[in-house]
Design an enzyme around this catalytic site. Structure first.
Site, PDB file in Angstrom:
ATOM      1  CB  SER A  65      13.027  82.644  70.449  1.00  0.00           C
ATOM      2  OG  SER A  65      13.408  81.473  71.128  1.00  0.00           O
TER       3      SER A  65
HETATM    4  N1  SAH Z   1      15.626  81.659  75.611  1.00  0.00           N
HETATM    5  C1  SAH Z   1      16.680  81.679  74.635  1.00  0.00           C
HETATM    6  C2  SAH Z   1      16.367  80.715  73.494  1.00  0.00           C
HETATM    7  C3  SAH Z   1      17.521  79.805  73.263  1.00  0.00           C
HETATM    8  S1  SAH Z   1      17.206  78.386  72.281  1.00  0.00           S
HETATM    9  C4  SAH Z   1      16.962  83.079  74.137  1.00  0.00           C
HETATM   10  O1  SAH Z   1      16.190  84.008  74.455  1.00  0.00           O
HETATM   11  O2  SAH Z   1      17.970  83.285  73.452  1.00  0.00           O
HETATM   12  C5  SAH Z   1      16.960  77.148  73.511  1.00  0.00           C
HETATM   13  C6  SAH Z   1      18.095  76.905  74.470  1.00  0.00           C
HETATM   14  O3  SAH Z   1      17.708  75.803  75.285  1.00  0.00           O
HETATM   15  C7  SAH Z   1      19.435  76.504  73.834  1.00  0.00           C
HETATM   16  O4  SAH Z   1      20.419  77.395  74.260  1.00  0.00           O
HETATM   17  C8  SAH Z   1      19.677  75.094  74.363  1.00  0.00           C
HETATM   18  O5  SAH Z   1      21.041  74.803  74.607  1.00  0.00           O
HETATM   19  C9  SAH Z   1      18.869  75.112  75.660  1.00  0.00           C
HETATM   20  N2  SAH Z   1      18.497  73.798  76.185  1.00  0.00           N
HETATM   21  C10 SAH Z   1      18.079  72.691  75.513  1.00  0.00           C
HETATM   22  N3  SAH Z   1      17.835  71.678  76.372  1.00  0.00           N
HETATM   23  C11 SAH Z   1      18.090  72.159  77.625  1.00  0.00           C
HETATM   24  C12 SAH Z   1      18.036  71.599  78.951  1.00  0.00           C
HETATM   25  N4  SAH Z   1      17.656  70.341  79.174  1.00  0.00           N
HETATM   26  N5  SAH Z   1      18.376  72.383  79.988  1.00  0.00           N
HETATM   27  C13 SAH Z   1      18.770  73.668  79.801  1.00  0.00           C
HETATM   28  N6  SAH Z   1      18.857  74.251  78.585  1.00  0.00           N
HETATM   29  C14 SAH Z   1      18.515  73.517  77.511  1.00  0.00           C
END
Ligand code: SAH
Length: 220
Positions: A65
């Protein structure tokens, strides 16, 4: 300090100045952004982009993000649940988890893509920010570690995630972007007795929360 480290340190200071211009004022949050080496959460060839204020691809169709988004969500949490145990859904690169760790929370973070989970787990244990990672569908929460003083969902949910709400401690709060693909409203849900209080904020763009209580994977 090595030359490259000095440059990254200056870039972090610039990033924090940008966050301040955007209205992020919480000193604890800004200090955490100065502390966590954001470039380490990028692949080597992309490290130069780490301090631009944008989201960036981390593989598997996912993104780290934008710093402003991480700072905004973190501020919402810090101002309502300043300490304790926090569950993050969507470890991704691990950056948001590291920021929460730097703030002193005990952090539990879940990721549904195995490769991202493994990569972030390795990096976070090397950096030592006190984050415990788990592979799996975060929409169901982490029963064994509940209740949580805070829950941060870093992917866009189709509606209020009910299992997660049940894992909030009394007066604990969840920060979750809710809405259709491409535009989600930042929402805070706070547990007060048998009730939940909601606060609504700006719209952001997130990758979808995919899982049993999220979006259906086949839609994307
Ligand atoms: N917090 C992260 C943002 C990653 S984007 C950072 O700082 O880099 C969001 C993430 O949520 C993705 O990696 C995606 O695979 C994950 N995601 C989506 N649905 C999910 C679920 N049900 N359980 C766990 N992770 C999930």
């Amino acid at each position: 300090m090595k030359e490259a480290e000095k440059i990254y340190c200056l870039k972090r200071q610039e990033m924090v100045e940008t966050l301040k211009r955007y209205g992020i004022a919480n000193r604890r949050v800004l200090d955490a952004f100065l502390e966590v080496p954001r470039h380490l959460f990028f692949e080597r060839e992309a490290m130069g982009c780490a301090y631009n204020d944008g989201a960036y691809p981390i593989g598997f169709g996912q993104t780290i993000s934008q710093p402003y988004t991480v700072a905004f969500m973190t501020t919402l949490l810090v101002e309502r649940s300043p300490s304790g145990r926090v569950l993050e859904i969507g470890t991704g690169s691990g950056y948001q988890a590291a920021i929460l760790g730097a703030l002193g929370y005990s952090v539990f973070s879940m990721e549904r893509i195995f490769e991202l989970h493994e990569r972030a787990k390795k990096l976070l244990s090397k950096l030592g920010f006190g984050v415990t990672c788990r592979f799996g569908d975060g929409t169901l929460g982490w029963i064994d570690e509940a209740p949580f003083d805070g829950i941060v969902v870093t992917a866009g949910a189709p509606g209020e995630p009910e299992s997660l709400m049940c894992q909030l401690a009394e007066r604990g709060c969840m920060v979750v972007p809710i809405g259709r693909n491409g535009s989600q409203q930042m929402t805070v849900i706070r547990k007060e007795g048998n009730d939940f209080k909601r606060e609504l904020f700006d719209y952001f763009t997130f990758v979808p929360l995919v899982g049993r209580e999220g979006w259906d994977e086949t839609v994307f």
